[in-house]
Design an enzyme around this catalytic site. Structure first.
Site, PDB file in Angstrom:
ATOM      1  N   CYS A 118      53.490  74.147 -22.928  1.00 22.08           N
ATOM      2  CA  CYS A 118      53.505  75.732 -22.060  1.00 22.08           C
ATOM      3  C   CYS A 118      53.758  76.805 -23.442  1.00 22.08           C
ATOM      4  O   CYS A 118      53.403  76.542 -24.670  1.00 22.08           O
ATOM      5  CB  CYS A 118      53.339  75.380 -21.022  1.00 22.08           C
ATOM      6  SG  CYS A 118      52.255  77.029 -20.347  1.00 22.08           S
ATOM      7  N   HIS A 165      50.455  70.937 -17.699  1.00 21.72           N
ATOM      8  CA  HIS A 165      51.994  70.625 -17.129  1.00 21.72           C
ATOM      9  C   HIS A 165      52.153  69.187 -17.212  1.00 21.72           C
ATOM     10  O   HIS A 165      51.966  68.958 -15.350  1.00 21.72           O
ATOM     11  CB  HIS A 165      52.765  72.097 -16.654  1.00 21.72           C
ATOM     12  CG  HIS A 165      53.316  73.391 -16.388  1.00 21.72           C
ATOM     13  ND1 HIS A 165      54.424  73.511 -17.367  1.00 21.72           N
ATOM     14  CD2 HIS A 165      52.509  74.500 -17.244  1.00 21.72           C
ATOM     15  CE1 HIS A 165      54.437  74.657 -17.888  1.00 21.72           C
ATOM     16  NE2 HIS A 165      52.682  75.757 -17.515  1.00 21.72           N
ATOM     17  N   GLU A 170      54.498  68.149 -16.187  1.00 24.62           N
ATOM     18  CA  GLU A 170      56.059  67.359 -15.634  1.00 24.62           C
ATOM     19  C   GLU A 170      55.703  67.755 -13.478  1.00 24.62           C
ATOM     20  O   GLU A 170      56.386  67.935 -13.040  1.00 24.62           O
ATOM     21  CB  GLU A 170      57.591  68.691 -16.069  1.00 24.62           C
ATOM     22  CG  GLU A 170      57.704  69.916 -15.895  1.00 24.62           C
ATOM     23  CD  GLU A 170      56.227  71.005 -16.691  1.00 24.62           C
ATOM     24  OE1 GLU A 170      55.402  70.303 -17.590  1.00 24.62           O
ATOM     25  OE2 GLU A 170      56.458  72.468 -16.965  1.00 24.62           O
TER      26      GLU A 170
HETATM   27  N1  LIG Z   1      53.609  77.928 -18.031  1.00 22.44           N
HETATM   28  C1  LIG Z   1      54.590  79.024 -18.989  1.00 22.44           C
HETATM   29  O1  LIG Z   1      55.199  78.904 -20.398  1.00 22.44           O
HETATM   30  C2  LIG Z   1      53.578  80.579 -19.854  1.00 22.44           C
HETATM   31  C3  LIG Z   1      53.766  80.347 -20.986  1.00 22.44           C
HETATM   32  C4  LIG Z   1      53.132  81.697 -21.177  1.00 22.44           C
HETATM   33  N2  LIG Z   1      54.714  82.779 -20.762  1.00 22.44           N
HETATM   34  C5  LIG Z   1      51.983  82.476 -20.972  1.00 22.44           C
HETATM   35  O2  LIG Z   1      51.493  82.953 -19.843  1.00 22.44           O
HETATM   36  O3  LIG Z   1      50.946  82.415 -21.498  1.00 22.44           O
END
Ligand SMILES: NC(=O)CC[C@H](N)C(=O)O
Length: 231
Positions: free
Chosen positions: A86, A196, A198
């Site tokens: 992410c 994600h 994790e």
């Molecule tokens: N969960 C995250 O890592 C979000 C990544 C980034 N802040 C976004 O909104 O795209």
């Protein structure tokens, strides 16, 4: 095997990454602050999700200049395993370790949801425990997950088998080119993905499908180092 979980001001998935390593594969893992200038003691580096530097300018655009990133570049050159999740994926593209960029979701809204991913390439150190074409359930949570690259780069990604995950069945949540959810570098030791894994390591979380990313990394490291099963 020893993992580093990078921590930037604004990271918020660092603890999840740390716990995922501890709980799924029981390997050594440290939090590593963004000012660190030595990653030589680590075999794998996790660049976690979050809102590094408040997402100012563009997600990952400031974190990419953190002192630790020079070490991440060095580690990538040495062939160490690097996984950006992410915001971590955004940081790795900003740093030039992965091609393309992450743009605002095409609906302009932050999306937090379960997604079905297709494992597009299981011939990587990060995905060998999955079957090619397998559909897995991994959540997303992002505002800028719309993967973009130009046609030439897309052709290269395809030719080199660098597309690791796609959103399954055209359920593209954010407008990503070619339904891309995760890619690798040409060498295959750096992977970035918006979903994600994790957050999908226990049925209590709704899915265990992320576990095999961690077991894949451990297996790849053992294969590379001819290490004893419990090292
Ligand atoms: N969960 C995250 O890592 C979000 C990544 C980034 N802040 C976004 O909104 O795209």
């Amino acid at each position: 095997m020893k993992f580093a979980v990078l921590v930037f001001p604004g990271s918020n998935c660092d603890i999840d990454c740390y716990k995922a390593v501890e709980d799924t594969i029981g390997q050594k893992v440290d939090y590593v602050w963004h000012t660190t200038t030595d990653l030589s003691g680590y075999d794998a580096i996790l660049v976690p999700g979050g809102f590094s530097y408040g997402d100012y300018l563009r997600c990952g655009a400031i974190a990419r200049f953190a002192p630790v990133m020079n070490e991440v570049v060095k580690a990538a050159e040495e062939g160490k395993f690097i996984l950006g999740i992410c915001n971590g994926f955004q940081i790795l593209t900003e740093a030039g370790l992965l091609p393309g960029a992450l743009r605002r979701n095409n609906g302009m809204k932050f999306i937090c949801d379960q997604t079905q991913l297709e494992v597009a390439n299981n011939n990587t150190a990060f995905t060998s425990e999955y079957n090619e074409g397998e559909i897995i359930n991994i959540p997303i949570a992002h505002g800028e997950g719309n993967y973009y690259c130009d046609d030439e780069t897309l052709a290269q990604l395809k030719a080199n088998n660098q597309i690791v995950f796609r959103y399954a069945g055209n359920t593209n949540p954010n407008g990503s080119v070619d339904n891309i959810a995760g890619i690798s570098n040409e060498r295959g030791n750096v992977v970035g993905m918006m979903p994600h894994p994790e957050r999908a390591v226990d049925q209590l979380l709704g899915s265990e499908d992320g576990k095999r990313m961690f077991t894949s990394i451990l297996n790849a490291w053992r294969e590379k180092n001819g290490a004893a099963v419990n090292s």
